[in-house]
Design a protein around this motif. Sequence first.
Motif, PDB file in Angstrom:
ATOM      1  N   ALA A   1      31.086  94.071  21.420  1.00  0.00           N
ATOM      2  CA  ALA A   1      31.605  95.031  22.385  1.00  0.00           C
ATOM      3  C   ALA A   1      33.130  95.000  22.391  1.00  0.00           C
ATOM      4  CB  ALA A   1      31.068  94.713  23.771  1.00  0.00           C
ATOM      5  N   ALA A   2      33.720  96.124  22.744  1.00  0.00           N
ATOM      6  CA  ALA A   2      35.180  96.185  22.834  1.00  0.00           C
ATOM      7  C   ALA A   2      35.697  95.367  24.012  1.00  0.00           C
ATOM      8  CB  ALA A   2      35.636  97.638  22.968  1.00  0.00           C
ATOM      9  N   ASP A   3      34.921  95.310  25.084  1.00  0.00           N
ATOM     10  CA  ASP A   3      35.308  94.530  26.266  1.00  0.00           C
ATOM     11  C   ASP A   3      34.042  94.222  27.055  1.00  0.00           C
ATOM     12  OD1 ASP A   3      36.866  93.198  28.121  1.00  0.00           O
ATOM     13  OD2 ASP A   3      38.378  94.780  28.218  1.00  0.00           O
ATOM     14  N   GLY A   4      34.187  93.364  28.075  1.00  0.00           N
ATOM     15  CA  GLY A   4      33.023  92.952  28.845  1.00  0.00           C
ATOM     16  C   GLY A   4      32.836  93.763  30.109  1.00  0.00           C
ATOM     17  N   HIS A   5      31.684  93.567  30.748  1.00  0.00           N
ATOM     18  CA  HIS A   5      31.343  94.292  31.963  1.00  0.00           C
ATOM     19  C   HIS A   5      31.926  93.660  33.208  1.00  0.00           C
ATOM     20  CE1 HIS A   5      27.515  95.480  29.523  1.00  0.00           C
ATOM     21  NE2 HIS A   5      28.581  96.172  29.154  1.00  0.00           N
ATOM     22  N   ASP A   6      32.613  92.553  33.068  1.00  0.00           N
ATOM     23  CA  ASP A   6      33.303  91.852  34.156  1.00  0.00           C
ATOM     24  C   ASP A   6      32.332  91.002  34.974  1.00  0.00           C
ATOM     25  OD1 ASP A   6      35.492  90.977  35.492  1.00  0.00           O
ATOM     26  OD2 ASP A   6      35.997  92.883  36.440  1.00  0.00           O
ATOM     27  N   LEU A   7      32.889  89.988  35.593  1.00  0.00           N
ATOM     28  CA  LEU A   7      32.140  89.138  36.508  1.00  0.00           C
ATOM     29  C   LEU A   7      31.917  89.890  37.811  1.00  0.00           C
ATOM     30  CD1 LEU A   7      31.039  86.214  37.050  1.00  0.00           C
ATOM     31  CD2 LEU A   7      33.312  85.667  37.942  1.00  0.00           C
ATOM     32  N   ASN A   8      30.765  89.692  38.410  1.00  0.00           N
ATOM     33  CA  ASN A   8      30.470  90.303  39.709  1.00  0.00           C
ATOM     34  C   ASN A   8      31.651  90.071  40.659  1.00  0.00           C
ATOM     35  OD1 ASN A   8      29.526  90.902  42.314  1.00  0.00           O
ATOM     36  ND2 ASN A   8      27.459  90.254  41.824  1.00  0.00           N
ATOM     37  N   PRO A   9      32.246  91.134  41.209  1.00  0.00           N
ATOM     38  CA  PRO A   9      33.420  90.952  42.075  1.00  0.00           C
ATOM     39  C   PRO A   9      33.200  90.000  43.237  1.00  0.00           C
ATOM     40  CG  PRO A   9      33.199  93.250  41.467  1.00  0.00           C
ATOM     41  CD  PRO A   9      31.978  92.552  40.951  1.00  0.00           C
ATOM     42  N   MET A  10      31.986  89.927  43.759  1.00  0.00           N
ATOM     43  CA  MET A  10      31.725  88.996  44.859  1.00  0.00           C
ATOM     44  C   MET A  10      31.875  87.550  44.432  1.00  0.00           C
ATOM     45  SD  MET A  10      28.669  90.594  47.175  1.00  0.00           S
ATOM     46  CE  MET A  10      27.521  90.834  45.835  1.00  0.00           C
ATOM     47  N   LEU A  11      31.767  87.289  43.128  1.00  0.00           N
ATOM     48  CA  LEU A  11      31.898  85.925  42.614  1.00  0.00           C
ATOM     49  C   LEU A  11      33.317  85.614  42.152  1.00  0.00           C
ATOM     50  CD1 LEU A  11      28.597  85.700  40.538  1.00  0.00           C
ATOM     51  CD2 LEU A  11      28.972  85.180  42.952  1.00  0.00           C
ATOM     52  N   GLN A  12      34.202  86.608  42.220  1.00  0.00           N
ATOM     53  CA  GLN A  12      35.590  86.380  41.816  1.00  0.00           C
ATOM     54  C   GLN A  12      36.372  85.825  42.996  1.00  0.00           C
ATOM     55  OE1 GLN A  12      37.451  89.550  39.524  1.00  0.00           O
ATOM     56  NE2 GLN A  12      35.454  90.278  38.820  1.00  0.00           N
ATOM     57  N   ASP A  13      36.078  84.578  43.287  1.00  0.00           N
ATOM     58  CA  ASP A  13      36.686  83.901  44.419  1.00  0.00           C
ATOM     59  C   ASP A  13      36.803  82.423  44.068  1.00  0.00           C
ATOM     60  OD1 ASP A  13      37.308  83.937  47.500  1.00  0.00           O
ATOM     61  OD2 ASP A  13      35.927  82.270  47.185  1.00  0.00           O
ATOM     62  N   LEU A  14      37.867  81.788  44.557  1.00  0.00           N
ATOM     63  CA  LEU A  14      38.095  80.381  44.226  1.00  0.00           C
ATOM     64  C   LEU A  14      36.969  79.488  44.748  1.00  0.00           C
ATOM     65  CD1 LEU A  14      41.948  80.067  44.849  1.00  0.00           C
ATOM     66  CD2 LEU A  14      40.741  80.255  42.663  1.00  0.00           C
ATOM     67  N   GLY A  15      36.329  79.893  45.848  1.00  0.00           N
ATOM     68  CA  GLY A  15      35.217  79.115  46.354  1.00  0.00           C
ATOM     69  C   GLY A  15      34.056  79.047  45.383  1.00  0.00           C
ATOM     70  N   MET A  16      33.903  80.092  44.567  1.00  0.00           N
ATOM     71  CA  MET A  16      32.813  80.117  43.605  1.00  0.00           C
ATOM     72  C   MET A  16      33.055  79.173  42.422  1.00  0.00           C
ATOM     73  SD  MET A  16      30.087  81.898  44.147  1.00  0.00           S
ATOM     74  CE  MET A  16      30.031  81.411  45.847  1.00  0.00           C
ATOM     75  N   ILE A  17      34.267  78.655  42.287  1.00  0.00           N
ATOM     76  CA  ILE A  17      34.529  77.677  41.232  1.00  0.00           C
ATOM     77  C   ILE A  17      33.907  76.327  41.594  1.00  0.00           C
ATOM     78  CG2 ILE A  17      36.355  76.430  40.012  1.00  0.00           C
ATOM     79  CD1 ILE A  17      38.100  78.894  40.297  1.00  0.00           C
ATOM     80  N   ALA A  18      33.881  76.001  42.887  1.00  0.00           N
ATOM     81  CA  ALA A  18      33.368  74.700  43.321  1.00  0.00           C
ATOM     82  C   ALA A  18      31.961  74.772  43.886  1.00  0.00           C
ATOM     83  CB  ALA A  18      34.304  74.103  44.376  1.00  0.00           C
ATOM     84  N   HIS A  19      31.589  75.895  44.491  1.00  0.00           N
ATOM     85  CA  HIS A  19      30.295  75.971  45.183  1.00  0.00           C
ATOM     86  C   HIS A  19      29.086  75.740  44.273  1.00  0.00           C
ATOM     87  CE1 HIS A  19      26.876  77.523  47.357  1.00  0.00           C
ATOM     88  NE2 HIS A  19      26.843  78.631  46.650  1.00  0.00           N
ATOM     89  N   PRO A  20      28.923  76.485  43.157  1.00  0.00           N
ATOM     90  CA  PRO A  20      27.717  76.266  42.347  1.00  0.00           C
ATOM     91  C   PRO A  20      27.611  74.866  41.743  1.00  0.00           C
ATOM     92  CG  PRO A  20      28.672  78.413  41.866  1.00  0.00           C
ATOM     93  CD  PRO A  20      29.677  77.660  42.677  1.00  0.00           C
ATOM     94  N   PRO A  21      28.688  74.285  41.193  1.00  0.00           N
ATOM     95  CA  PRO A  21      28.522  72.924  40.660  1.00  0.00           C
ATOM     96  C   PRO A  21      28.107  71.904  41.719  1.00  0.00           C
ATOM     97  CG  PRO A  21      30.504  73.915  39.765  1.00  0.00           C
ATOM     98  CD  PRO A  21      30.019  74.836  40.830  1.00  0.00           C
ATOM     99  N   LEU A  22      28.692  71.994  42.915  1.00  0.00           N
ATOM    100  CA  LEU A  22      28.317  71.049  43.965  1.00  0.00           C
ATOM    101  C   LEU A  22      26.877  71.283  44.418  1.00  0.00           C
ATOM    102  CD1 LEU A  22      31.494  70.790  46.235  1.00  0.00           C
ATOM    103  CD2 LEU A  22      30.317  68.915  45.087  1.00  0.00           C
ATOM    104  N   LEU A  23      26.495  72.548  44.567  1.00  0.00           N
ATOM    105  CA  LEU A  23      25.138  72.855  44.989  1.00  0.00           C
ATOM    106  C   LEU A  23      24.131  72.359  43.961  1.00  0.00           C
ATOM    107  CD1 LEU A  23      23.756  74.454  47.373  1.00  0.00           C
ATOM    108  CD2 LEU A  23      23.542  76.329  45.743  1.00  0.00           C
TER     109      LEU A  23
END
Length: 667
Positions: free
Chosen positions: A154-176
């Motif tokens: 593909a020429a480019d990607g469909h992007d990450l879900n905007p709701m997940l584009q948050d600094l909290g999402m960097i730590a939340h899933p690994p800890l969970l």
Amino acid sequence: MSAELGQLALALALAVACVQALLPLLGAWRGRARWMALARPAACAQALLVSLASAALVHALVSDDFSLRYVVDNANSQLPVWFKVAAYWGGHEGSVLLWIQMLALWGLAVAGFSRALPAPVVARVLGTMGLIGIGFLCFLLFTSNPFERQWPPAADGHDLNPMLQDLGMIAHPPLLYMGYVGFSVAFSFAIAALLGGRLDAAWARWTRPWTLAAWACLTLGIALGSAWAYYVLGWGGWWFWDAVENASFMPWLVGSALLHSLAVTEKRNSFRNWTVLLAIVAFSLSLLGTFLVRSGVLSSVHSFANDPRRGVYILIFLALVSGGSLALYAWRAPQVGLGRRFALVSRESLLMLNNVLLAVAAGTVLLGTLYPLLLDATGLGRISVGAPYFETVFVPLMAPLLVLMGIGPLLTWKQASLRGVWRRLRVIAAVSVALALWAALVLNTSVGVGLGVAVAAWVLLATAAEALKWLWPAQRAASTLRQRLRGVPGSQWGMWVAHAGVAVFVAGVTLVKGLESASDHSLRIGDSAVLGAQRFTFAELTRVQGPNYVAARARFDVTPRDGGPVIAQLWPEKRFYPVQQMPMTDAAIDRGFWRDLYVSLAEATPQGAWVVRLQVKPFMNWVWAGAVLIALGGALAAADRRYRSAARREAAAATSASSSHHVLPST
């Protein structure tokens, strides 16, 4: 080549998992030391290979390798690099790889920190974890491969879900996931105990620190998820009783019961059958959460995937793991026994009641979560079970549990006197009732808020009384306060901090629910609105160009209601992500010890105004502080040095005992 390396690493990890699962378990069964000795190096090799696969996926995301379907679906060239890393777990395939990564890291930790344990125990524990790894590696490789290529790129990607584009999402899933998957260690120790026929106080000491560490991680993960919902979703809620939220909350409740049951097994050698059952149920609920999130049966901002084949695989795996372990429990539990007896009035009795209440609470959440799904699946109709059900059923179960939390630590083991405990608690009870009356009358709140304040004060003051009993005993030895502080075990500090955290959390939840206020307004630049003691003035509106979005950013000046200096400036945004054609609300929050001021932009009206939601949330930060204290208490208890020293003593005793007896040759 990173994709091919990642694919190869996962295939090798599956082969190593087969070795880790089969040979150590067979070695423990047949008494072959060389086969049992393979458990540790196999666990280390599996952790290395899975980490290599994870690194390959992260490299593909960061380097914009749009020949990988997963990268196309979850990333974009304009996405900031830290969100490209977070895209690793932003989609279904990557989140499954993260699950396996956490399992491999837990296996590595068990291999590294269990050298003092008997070899058959380690072989059975790591062998059981290897069996779990086989199931998830097969799931990843055959149904959810993150390294699948597409042609042409593909020429480019469909992007990450905007709701997940948050600094909290960097730590939340690994800890969970660290908490979710961490219960596999307690589960593996339970299976090892059933297979080996040894379930005693030593087994509880081996199991408890791992359970505490997993529980603390899960606590932080749930808290971070709530905080993310609070400021990202834009309307100020922090717990929705969403089915996926419940999927993480149920293992937490059962894990809490397991921690207390392990304490009884360790101290009094009681609750043995019950403790093993809780370990099995806690991990089974973690697998159930995995099924709910990845089967496509739910529509939620937290869920992944909509491929029914994946759901069928996980459902079969859940049935095999849970059914097999429960069958083993039914077969071996009678040989384990119940343990020592205790009186009706004792610490053991209250902890048993604590366990029952936590288990029933988890059952009510399970019923409210699964019942609508079962009705829909069987064609009997669709219903929605939301906050009214959960709050009506769950809160009455928690109130007596909190009362017991204040009484239990003051009771003695085996047999206690209620009269002596009441003498110590009557002043605390009077103060708690006084605070309830103050909350109901002075703050002009409901009876429910007053009761919540009373219960929180009861737990906090009773915990303080227990701490004072340790630090200033009636019969003080010739020791300083510093020496007494150093002499308090880590598990005791952990209990005090966690119970204090529960009190702070309950107070925060009660007060924010009872005292919060909100209003919606249609405002133009220069307009103002009043909420509570504050005036919010819409001062300006600017256009902002982000890395992969455009936004309208407003400025609100907050002043006292009747005028005065500006006490806060808030900058809420309304964002639009062009790749996904998705709008997002970025709320602005002025945080304080006593209250949060919360402003969010909704939509622009045709008349040139903006719909704005204003909120004042008293004591909101007490909710987060309480959750952090609860997790900190779990971490302090897990770090108790007595667990490591006791394991070394027991291993030395086992070695000396075996050397003094004739050992039959292996067959």
